[in-house]
Design a protein around this motif. Sequence first.
Motif, PDB file in Angstrom:
ATOM      1  N   ARG A 133       9.429  -3.042  -5.151  1.00  0.00           N
ATOM      2  CA  ARG A 133       8.258  -3.303  -4.195  1.00  0.00           C
ATOM      3  C   ARG A 133       7.213  -2.700  -4.375  1.00  0.00           C
ATOM      4  O   ARG A 133       5.963  -2.787  -4.308  1.00  0.00           O
ATOM      5  CB  ARG A 133       8.957  -3.764  -2.926  1.00  0.00           C
ATOM      6  CG  ARG A 133       7.816  -4.177  -1.958  1.00  0.00           C
ATOM      7  CD  ARG A 133       8.536  -4.401  -0.542  1.00  0.00           C
ATOM      8  NE  ARG A 133       7.532  -4.653   0.449  1.00  0.00           N
ATOM      9  CZ  ARG A 133       6.821  -3.859   1.380  1.00  0.00           C
ATOM     10  NH1 ARG A 133       7.389  -2.488   1.066  1.00  0.00           N
ATOM     11  NH2 ARG A 133       6.005  -4.338   1.984  1.00  0.00           N
ATOM     12  N   SER A 134       7.675  -1.291  -4.343  1.00  0.00           N
ATOM     13  CA  SER A 134       6.553  -0.077  -4.234  1.00  0.00           C
ATOM     14  C   SER A 134       5.803  -0.088  -5.699  1.00  0.00           C
ATOM     15  O   SER A 134       4.628  -0.062  -5.550  1.00  0.00           O
ATOM     16  CB  SER A 134       7.317   1.290  -4.379  1.00  0.00           C
ATOM     17  OG  SER A 134       7.993   1.590  -5.315  1.00  0.00           O
ATOM     18  N   LYS A 135       6.301  -0.438  -6.780  1.00  0.00           N
ATOM     19  CA  LYS A 135       5.991  -0.599  -8.216  1.00  0.00           C
ATOM     20  C   LYS A 135       4.809  -1.705  -8.207  1.00  0.00           C
ATOM     21  O   LYS A 135       3.705  -1.640  -8.490  1.00  0.00           O
ATOM     22  CB  LYS A 135       6.887  -0.595  -9.170  1.00  0.00           C
ATOM     23  CG  LYS A 135       6.186  -0.523 -10.549  1.00  0.00           C
ATOM     24  CD  LYS A 135       7.445  -0.586 -11.766  1.00  0.00           C
ATOM     25  CE  LYS A 135       6.867  -0.573 -12.838  1.00  0.00           C
ATOM     26  NZ  LYS A 135       7.928  -0.619 -14.140  1.00  0.00           N
ATOM     27  N   ARG A 136       5.403  -2.654  -7.686  1.00  0.00           N
ATOM     28  CA  ARG A 136       4.273  -4.048  -7.365  1.00  0.00           C
ATOM     29  C   ARG A 136       3.289  -3.697  -6.552  1.00  0.00           C
ATOM     30  O   ARG A 136       2.055  -4.147  -6.919  1.00  0.00           O
ATOM     31  CB  ARG A 136       5.200  -5.181  -7.019  1.00  0.00           C
ATOM     32  CG  ARG A 136       4.503  -6.423  -6.918  1.00  0.00           C
ATOM     33  CD  ARG A 136       5.428  -7.539  -6.491  1.00  0.00           C
ATOM     34  NE  ARG A 136       4.510  -8.789  -6.167  1.00  0.00           N
ATOM     35  CZ  ARG A 136       4.381  -8.892  -4.844  1.00  0.00           C
ATOM     36  NH1 ARG A 136       5.268  -8.406  -3.971  1.00  0.00           N
ATOM     37  NH2 ARG A 136       3.803  -9.874  -4.186  1.00  0.00           N
ATOM     38  N   LEU A 137       3.322  -3.069  -5.362  1.00  0.00           N
ATOM     39  CA  LEU A 137       2.264  -2.554  -4.687  1.00  0.00           C
ATOM     40  C   LEU A 137       1.267  -1.625  -5.251  1.00  0.00           C
ATOM     41  O   LEU A 137      -0.208  -2.029  -5.180  1.00  0.00           O
ATOM     42  CB  LEU A 137       2.861  -2.155  -3.318  1.00  0.00           C
ATOM     43  CG  LEU A 137       3.370  -3.397  -2.228  1.00  0.00           C
ATOM     44  CD1 LEU A 137       3.840  -2.469  -0.890  1.00  0.00           C
ATOM     45  CD2 LEU A 137       2.267  -4.278  -2.053  1.00  0.00           C
ATOM     46  N   GLN A 138       1.890  -0.959  -6.024  1.00  0.00           N
ATOM     47  CA  GLN A 138       0.867   0.190  -6.641  1.00  0.00           C
ATOM     48  C   GLN A 138       0.142  -0.399  -7.477  1.00  0.00           C
ATOM     49  O   GLN A 138      -1.228  -0.311  -8.025  1.00  0.00           O
ATOM     50  CB  GLN A 138       1.807   1.202  -7.211  1.00  0.00           C
ATOM     51  CG  GLN A 138       1.086   2.282  -7.649  1.00  0.00           C
ATOM     52  CD  GLN A 138       1.825   3.479  -8.596  1.00  0.00           C
ATOM     53  OE1 GLN A 138       3.327   3.008  -8.695  1.00  0.00           O
ATOM     54  NE2 GLN A 138       1.551   4.595  -8.818  1.00  0.00           N
ATOM     55  N   ALA A 139       0.735  -1.390  -8.359  1.00  0.00           N
ATOM     56  CA  ALA A 139      -0.270  -2.164  -9.432  1.00  0.00           C
ATOM     57  C   ALA A 139      -1.144  -3.137  -8.799  1.00  0.00           C
ATOM     58  O   ALA A 139      -2.190  -3.047  -9.224  1.00  0.00           O
ATOM     59  CB  ALA A 139       0.873  -3.066 -10.245  1.00  0.00           C
ATOM     60  N   ILE A 140      -0.940  -3.537  -7.747  1.00  0.00           N
ATOM     61  CA  ILE A 140      -1.966  -4.488  -6.872  1.00  0.00           C
ATOM     62  C   ILE A 140      -2.912  -3.614  -6.218  1.00  0.00           C
ATOM     63  O   ILE A 140      -4.174  -3.838  -6.460  1.00  0.00           O
ATOM     64  CB  ILE A 140      -1.070  -5.247  -5.818  1.00  0.00           C
ATOM     65  CG1 ILE A 140      -0.320  -6.220  -6.273  1.00  0.00           C
ATOM     66  CG2 ILE A 140      -2.493  -5.821  -4.902  1.00  0.00           C
ATOM     67  CD1 ILE A 140       0.493  -7.033  -5.066  1.00  0.00           C
ATOM     68  N   GLN A 141      -2.644  -2.423  -5.840  1.00  0.00           N
ATOM     69  CA  GLN A 141      -3.783  -1.496  -5.449  1.00  0.00           C
ATOM     70  C   GLN A 141      -4.579  -1.005  -6.526  1.00  0.00           C
ATOM     71  O   GLN A 141      -5.633  -0.776  -6.344  1.00  0.00           O
ATOM     72  CB  GLN A 141      -3.083  -0.432  -4.628  1.00  0.00           C
ATOM     73  CG  GLN A 141      -2.496  -0.946  -2.968  1.00  0.00           C
ATOM     74  CD  GLN A 141      -1.767   0.183  -2.487  1.00  0.00           C
ATOM     75  OE1 GLN A 141      -1.406   1.279  -3.154  1.00  0.00           O
ATOM     76  NE2 GLN A 141      -1.204   0.056  -1.092  1.00  0.00           N
ATOM     77  N   ALA A 142      -3.928  -0.861  -7.706  1.00  0.00           N
ATOM     78  CA  ALA A 142      -4.616  -0.421  -8.699  1.00  0.00           C
ATOM     79  C   ALA A 142      -5.861  -1.338  -9.240  1.00  0.00           C
ATOM     80  O   ALA A 142      -6.855  -0.847  -9.700  1.00  0.00           O
ATOM     81  CB  ALA A 142      -3.691   0.315  -9.790  1.00  0.00           C
TER      82      ALA A 142
END
Length: 162
Positions: A133-142
């Motif tokens: 989840r944190s990896k996915r959120l980081q990609a969305i934020q990037a």
Amino acid sequence: MKLDLSTWFLWIMLFVQLVHAQPPIKPSNERNGTNLVCFPFGTCEPCPEDALHEPFCQPFGNRRLMHCVPVSTAGGPPTSVTHIHSPTETIRGEIPAWESCGRIVEQERADFYEFLACNLFIAIIAITVVLARSKRLQAIQARQLAARIGLVRSVPGGWSSS
């Protein structure tokens, strides 16, 4: 008072002996109010499903076989089972009975390790979900940051990115 290593070792050994000391087997004719002397015969075992409501299966659902003999047959109050008879010898008038007993150590240990294994499994799944989840959120934020500052470029040749 200064204690050296050997004194500490002796104190620890004494403590271990006291913790693991088994109380002597005592006849249980005081409890049942009869002229019978009862001795444990065997170890604690789980009660079968149809006997769980019986008083000798309460409170933990375990029972132990007892051998009871009349006081006159036992020849006074003996201090152990060997004073009555050997395990292969039977005495006339011996009455089998059940006694409620505590928890079974092997079963409790197995249940504890099963509990630990289940908790470890759940923890591994939870950590995996949090990391994904944190990896996915980081990609969305990037991607959002790149769109804000104008780093998104059109794809040449009409290619589409997905």
